[in-house]
Design a protein around this motif. Structure first.
Motif, short mmCIF file in Angstrom:
data_model
loop_
_atom_site.label_atom_id
_atom_site.label_comp_id
_atom_site.label_asym_id
_atom_site.label_seq_id
_atom_site.Cartn_x
_atom_site.Cartn_y
_atom_site.Cartn_z
N LEU A 271 68.72 -7.73 77.36
CA LEU A 271 67.60 -6.88 77.75
C LEU A 271 66.63 -6.68 76.58
O LEU A 271 65.40 -6.67 76.77
CB LEU A 271 68.12 -5.52 78.24
N LEU A 272 67.18 -6.51 75.38
CA LEU A 272 66.33 -6.37 74.20
C LEU A 272 65.52 -7.64 73.95
O LEU A 272 64.34 -7.58 73.59
CB LEU A 272 67.19 -6.05 72.96
N GLU A 273 66.16 -8.78 74.18
CA GLU A 273 65.47 -10.06 74.00
C GLU A 273 64.34 -10.22 75.02
O GLU A 273 63.24 -10.68 74.68
CB GLU A 273 66.48 -11.20 74.14
N LEU A 274 64.59 -9.80 76.25
CA LEU A 274 63.56 -9.89 77.28
C LEU A 274 62.38 -8.97 76.98
O LEU A 274 61.24 -9.26 77.35
CB LEU A 274 64.15 -9.54 78.65
N SER A 275 62.67 -7.84 76.32
CA SER A 275 61.59 -6.90 75.99
C SER A 275 60.81 -7.31 74.75
O SER A 275 59.85 -6.64 74.37
CB SER A 275 62.19 -5.50 75.77
N GLY A 276 61.23 -8.42 74.13
CA GLY A 276 60.51 -8.90 72.96
C GLY A 276 61.06 -8.39 71.64
O GLY A 276 60.54 -8.72 70.57
N SER A 277 62.10 -7.61 71.68
CA SER A 277 62.68 -7.06 70.45
C SER A 277 63.60 -8.09 69.80
O SER A 277 64.29 -8.85 70.47
CB SER A 277 63.47 -5.79 70.77
N LYS A 278 63.59 -8.10 68.48
CA LYS A 278 64.44 -9.02 67.74
C LYS A 278 65.72 -8.34 67.24
O LYS A 278 66.53 -8.95 66.55
CB LYS A 278 63.67 -9.62 66.55
N LYS A 279 65.88 -7.09 67.60
CA LYS A 279 67.07 -6.35 67.17
C LYS A 279 68.27 -6.75 68.04
O LYS A 279 68.13 -7.14 69.19
CB LYS A 279 66.84 -4.84 67.30
N THR A 280 69.43 -6.64 67.46
CA THR A 280 70.67 -6.85 68.20
C THR A 280 71.54 -5.59 68.09
O THR A 280 71.47 -4.87 67.10
CB THR A 280 71.47 -8.06 67.66
#
Length: 228
Positions: A78-87
């Motif tokens: 979900l974070l990846e889909l939102s454009g965030s590079k955090k894990t």
């Protein structure tokens, strides 16, 4: 050698912490699930029935791994889909508490539902006739009696829940089972460390059984009691 025993004792505190927190989660989910099953609303009944059926039919270990690994993958996706590079990594303590609480919430649902059904419906109807609201009638009429009827099943669920905390060792939480395994690997003496952990679990469950029997006796005053 003594340092390993001290570490396992310290890990046992974490075991109790996981157990108590998971118990609180299971009680909340159990009450909500029982209310949903008894609501008479088809959607809520179907959801709660699906919850209890699935959880009681899938091994605890599988649910634990699904929540820990599947939850981590899902959140990061979900974070990846939102454009965030955090894990994000799910905290093992939180994952253990939520998973065990979620599992035993299904068992608590059936325990609380059965306890509520054991109370004569006429008592609630009489409370409503005297002008009590649903919440007030539940707190004064249903809840005290529900505790008495639910205690035997609650006791069994709690004893099994304590033992199930050993599963969180598989997701890296350093409770006493995890530390016993580490000590066994370091010393090549698995029997004595696992026996020590087993003794600690036996102490916790024995104390719990003693306390809950006292609570059951307190709530069963004036009624015919059964053994827990």
């Amino acid at each position: 050698m003594n340092s390993y025993y001290v570490a396992i004792l310290q890990g046992s505190v974490l075991t109790i912490g996981v157990s108590l927190c998971a118990l609180l989660v299971s009680i909340v989910l159990g009450l909500l699930g029982a209310a949903a099953k008894l609501s008479g609303r088809p959607v809520l009944v179907a959801l709660s029935s699906t919850y209890t059926t699935v959880i009681r039919g899938v091994p605890d270990l599988v649910v634990m791994l699904l929540v820990f690994y599947g939850g981590t993958i899902g959140i990061n996706h979900l974070l990846e889909l939102s454009g965030s590079k955090k894990t994000v990594d799910i905290n093992p303590f939180l994952a253990g508490v939520l998973t065990i609480g979620f599992i035993y919430g299904a068992y608590m649902t059936e325990t609380f539902r059965g306890a509520i059904l054991s109370i004569p419906k006429g008592q609630m109807e009489a409370a409503w006739a005297f002008g009590m609201g649903r919440i007030r009638a539940f707190m004064r009429i249903t809840a005290p009696q529900m505790v008495r009827y639910a205690l035997p099943g609650f006791t069994n669920n709690w004893l099994v829940l304590i033992k199930s905390t050993a599963l969180v060792s598989l997701i890296g939480l350093k409770e006493m089972t995890y530390l016993s395994k580490q000590a066994s690997a370091a010393t090549r003496s698995p029997f004595e460390f696992f026996l020590f952990s087993a003794a600690l679990f036996l102490i916790y469950t024995s104390v719990s059984l003693f306390v809950l029997r006292k609570v059951n006796a307190r709530y069963s005053l004036g009624t015919k009691r059964g053994e827990l």
